[in-house]
Design a protein around this motif. Structure first.
Motif, PDB file in Angstrom:
ATOM      1  N   SER A 332       0.943  -1.203   0.022  1.00 12.88           N
ATOM      2  CA  SER A 332      -0.136   0.123   0.044  1.00 12.88           C
ATOM      3  C   SER A 332       0.850   1.347  -0.064  1.00 12.88           C
ATOM      4  O   SER A 332       2.058   1.248   0.189  1.00 12.88           O
ATOM      5  N   GLU A 360     -16.314   6.176   4.601  1.00 12.46           N
ATOM      6  CA  GLU A 360     -15.857   5.883   3.190  1.00 12.46           C
ATOM      7  C   GLU A 360     -15.204   4.464   3.168  1.00 12.46           C
ATOM      8  O   GLU A 360     -14.693   3.980   2.141  1.00 12.46           O
ATOM      9  N   ARG A 361     -15.290   3.807   4.453  1.00 12.55           N
ATOM     10  CA  ARG A 361     -14.656   2.409   4.412  1.00 12.55           C
ATOM     11  C   ARG A 361     -13.098   2.238   4.270  1.00 12.55           C
ATOM     12  O   ARG A 361     -12.874   1.240   3.533  1.00 12.55           O
ATOM     13  N   LEU A 362     -12.554   3.374   4.583  1.00 12.50           N
ATOM     14  CA  LEU A 362     -10.996   3.336   4.327  1.00 12.50           C
ATOM     15  C   LEU A 362     -10.335   3.044   5.668  1.00 12.50           C
ATOM     16  O   LEU A 362     -10.717   3.092   6.704  1.00 12.50           O
ATOM     17  N   VAL A 381      -3.944   3.462   0.951  1.00 14.53           N
ATOM     18  CA  VAL A 381      -4.613   2.844  -0.389  1.00 14.53           C
ATOM     19  C   VAL A 381      -3.938   1.974  -1.140  1.00 14.53           C
ATOM     20  O   VAL A 381      -2.661   1.973  -1.095  1.00 14.53           O
ATOM     21  N   ASN A 382      -4.579   1.218  -1.838  1.00 11.95           N
ATOM     22  CA  ASN A 382      -3.813   0.211  -2.712  1.00 11.95           C
ATOM     23  C   ASN A 382      -3.363   1.073  -3.951  1.00 11.95           C
ATOM     24  O   ASN A 382      -4.177   1.743  -4.527  1.00 11.95           O
ATOM     25  N   ASP A 385      -5.379   0.859  -6.985  1.00 12.87           N
ATOM     26  CA  ASP A 385      -6.754   0.974  -7.032  1.00 12.87           C
ATOM     27  C   ASP A 385      -7.065   2.459  -6.932  1.00 12.87           C
ATOM     28  O   ASP A 385      -7.084   3.230  -6.258  1.00 12.87           O
ATOM     29  N   GLY A 387     -10.003   4.125  -7.709  1.00  8.06           N
ATOM     30  CA  GLY A 387     -10.888   4.483  -7.076  1.00  8.06           C
ATOM     31  C   GLY A 387     -10.769   4.698  -5.687  1.00  8.06           C
ATOM     32  O   GLY A 387     -11.340   5.824  -5.004  1.00  8.06           O
ATOM     33  N   GLU A 388     -10.078   4.007  -5.010  1.00  5.23           N
ATOM     34  CA  GLU A 388      -9.625   4.111  -3.310  1.00  5.23           C
ATOM     35  C   GLU A 388      -8.893   5.397  -3.205  1.00  5.23           C
ATOM     36  O   GLU A 388      -9.103   6.125  -2.365  1.00  5.23           O
ATOM     37  N   ARG A 391     -10.918   8.362  -3.525  1.00  2.00           N
ATOM     38  CA  ARG A 391     -11.931   8.634  -2.415  1.00  2.00           C
ATOM     39  C   ARG A 391     -10.939   9.023  -1.252  1.00  2.00           C
ATOM     40  O   ARG A 391     -11.237   9.939  -0.416  1.00  2.00           O
ATOM     41  N   ALA A 392      -9.690   8.633  -0.987  1.00  2.00           N
ATOM     42  CA  ALA A 392      -8.931   9.073   0.045  1.00  2.00           C
ATOM     43  C   ALA A 392      -8.457  10.670  -0.148  1.00  2.00           C
ATOM     44  O   ALA A 392      -8.329  11.496   0.685  1.00  2.00           O
TER      45      ALA A 392
END
Length: 461
Positions: A332, A360-362, A381-382, A385, A387-388, A391-392
Motif C-alpha cells: 500500500s 468511506e470504508r477506508l 490506499v492500494n 486502486d 477509486g480508493e 476517495r482518500a
C-alpha cells in the motif's frame, strides 16, 4: 542560455558533483507518499554558498527550474521537480559552523540533520528541540516551517530560527535576522523565508536557538475509552497550565499497528503519550497532577517510562507510526494529511474525521500533536486502486474544509507542496495573491520550485 549549456557550465563548476545517473535522478524524484515519481534532469551537490549562488545565477539566466533538497522526508511532494530542471541536494553542506553557547545559539549548514546536531551538542548542556519525527535536514525543516512532538513546549521552526543566509533566484546572497533576542528593524525576512518551501530562495546557513538540556525527563502512556475523552484530557491539561514537553495522541487503529509491529501490548483504544521535562521535583509534581486529570477523565492507569531506554523505545514507536502502518498493509501507499484547529474544537474535528473515514470504508489511522491542535490521518490506499485513491484524496479535502470551518488551518506541519495548494485561496483569500506577488518580485522568472505554494504565474523572460 540553452539547457545543454547550463549542464555544461554546471559540470565545469561541480565536476562529478553534478549527477545525471539514473539512480540519483530516481532518488530525487520519489515521494514518501502517493505522488507519482517526477525525477529532475540533473542533481547538483554543492559544498559552499558560492557554488549555490553560481548554480542559481546560471539557472536564472537560462530560466531553468531549481528545487532544493534536504533529506527528502516531506509528505506533500514539496521537493519534487514537477517541471524538471535541477535539484540542489545539500547533503554535502552538513557541518556545524559555530556553537555560541553563551548566547544559546548555533550556526549550521542546511544539510545537517537534527539528530546529528544534537549529537554534536551533547557536551555543551544544550540541545535543539524541534522534533518532526523523521531525521530531517535543518534547512528543509526551516523551508517547511516544521514542528512536531515538542512544539507544545518549545515551539516550531518559526520560534527557533534566529537568522538565515539565503541565495535568491538570481544568485544574490542575503542575510536575514541577527543574534539579538529581538529586532524592530524593517521587514522580517527570516519569517518570510521560513515556510516558503524553497520558492523564494535556497537556505545555505541557519542560526538556531538552543535550549538547556533538562535535569529530569519522564514519559508515559495511558488508554482512554473514546477519542473525545483523550482529546478533552489534553485540553484540560493545557488549561491547568501543566507544562508538557510532548503530548501525543494515537487512535485505536494505531494501537493495533503498534501491537502487531512492535509487540507493544496496548489495549486497542485511543492513547495519550506524554513527556515532562524539568527538575526532578518539578517533573514528579507535573506527572502527578497529570495523572489526576487522567483519572478524572476516565483514563486507564498511567504506565511511566522513566529510564532513557524506555523513553527512547516509546518515542521511536510513535515516530515510526507511518512506516509501521504501511508495513501493516503490504503493497500500500498512503494519502498522509494534517490539519490544525483551535484546541477547543479539536475533539469535535477528530471525531468528525473518524466518522468520515469509517463511512468511506477506508483504513485511516489518526494520530498527532494534540497539544497544539494538530493531527494527522494516514489514509491507506492500494497502489493499483484508483477509486480508493480518489476517495482518500476527497476525504483529505474534506478534512481541510472542516479545519477552515473551525477557523483552523489546512496544514499545521506538512506544508503545502502540491497536495494542499488547491486550498490556499480558501484559507488566505486575497492574501494568496499577495504571496504570488512576493514570489514574482523575488523570482520573476519563476525558477524556484515552480508549481508549488503560490498561484500559477507567467515567468518574466
Amino acid at each position: 542560455m540553452a539547457f545543454d549549456a547550463v549542464i555544461a557550465a554546471l559540470t565545469a563548476l561541480l565536476g562529478d558533483r553534478l549527477s545525471r545517473s539514473a539512480g540519483d535522478l530516481a532518488q530525487h524524484g520519489a515521494s514518501e507518499t502517493w505522488y507519482p515519481a517526477t525525477p529532475p534532469e540533473a542533481v547538483a551537490f554543492p559544498e559552499t554558498t558560492a557554488e549555490v549562488a553560481e548554480i542559481l545565477r546560471l539557472c536564472h539566466a537560462a530560466g531553468c527550474p531549481v528545487v532544493g533538497w534536504g533529506a527528502g522526508t516531506s509528505l506533500e511532494a514539496n521537493a519534487l521537480a514537477t517541471e524538471g530542471g535541477i535539484t540542489v541536494d545539500f547533503a554535502r553542506m552538513n557541518r556545524v559552523l559555530e556553537v555560541d553557547a553563551e548566547n544559546r545559539l548555533v550556526v549550521v549548514q542546511p544539510g545537517l540533520t537534527r539528530i546529528a546536531l544534537n549529537t554534536e551538542l551533547r557536551a555543551t548542556g544544550l540541545f535543539f528541540p524541534v522534533d518532526p519525527g523523521a531525521d530531517a535536514s535543518l534547512g528543509g525543516m526551516a523551508a517547511t516551517r516544521a514542528s512536531g512532538t515538542t512544539t507544545v513546549r518549545y515551539g516550531s521552526m518559526r520560534d527557533n530560527v534566529a537568522a538565515l543566509e539565503v541565495v535568491l533566484a538570481d544568485g544574490r546572497v542575503i542575510r536575514t535576522g541577527s543574534r539579538a533576542a529581538k529586532s524592530a528593524a524593517g521587514y522580517d525576512l527570516t519569517a518570510l523565508m521560513i515556510g516558503s518551501e524553497g520558492t523564494l530562495g535556497l537556505i545555505t546557513e541557519l542560526t538556531l536557538r538552543l535550549h538547556g538540556q533538562p535535569e529530569a525527563i519522564t514519559a508515559g502512556i495511558c488508554a482512554f475509552d473514546t477519542l473525545e475523552a483523550a482529546v478533552d484530557c489534553v485540553q484540560i491539561t493545557i488549561q491547568m497550565g501543566i507544562p508538557m514537553a510532548r503530548i501525543e495522541f494515537v487512535d485505536a487503529e494505531v494501537a493495533r499497528v503498534f501491537n502487531a509491529t512492535s509487540g507493544a501490548g496496548m489495549p486497542e483504544k485511543p492513547h495519550l503519550l506524554i513527556e515532562f521535562n524539568g527538575s526532578e521535583r518539578g517533573v514528579a509534581e507535573d506527572a502527578a497532577r497529570f495523572a489526576e486529570v487522567v483519572t478524572e477523565m476516565g483514563g486507564a492507569e498511567f504506565t511511566w517510562a522513566s529510564t532513557t531506554e524506555d523513553r527512547n523505545r516509546l518515542w521511536k514507536m510513535r515516530h515510526g507510526a507511518y512506516t509501521a502502518c504501511l508495513a501493516a498493509r503490504p503493497g500500500s501507499t498512503a494519502v498522509v494529511t494534517d490539519v490544525c484547529v483551535p484546541i477547543a474544537h479539536l475533539a469535535a474535528v477528530v471525531a468528525e474525521t473518524r466518522a468520515d473515514i469509517d463511512a468511506e470504508r477506508l483504513i485511516g489511522p489518526i494520530l498527532g500533536h494534540v497539544g497544539d491542535g494538530n493531527f494527522h490521518a494516514i489514509l491507506m490506499v492500494n497502489r493499483e486502486d484508483q477509486g480508493e485513491l480518489a476517495r482518500a484524496k476527497a476525504l483529505a479535502g474534506r478534512m481541510a474544509e472542516r479545519a477552515l470551518a473551525y477557523r483552523g488551518t489546512i496544514t499545521g506541519e506538512h506544508g503545502i507542496g502540491l497536495g494542499k495548494r488547491g486550498y490556499m485561496a480558501r484559507e488566505h483569500g486575497e492574501g494568496w495573491q499577495v504571496m504570488g506577488q512576493l514570489k514574482a518580485a523575488l523570482d520573476p522568472k519563476n525558477i524556484l520550485n515552480p508549481g508549488k505554494v503560490v498561484p500559477d504565474q507567467e515567468p518574466i523572460l
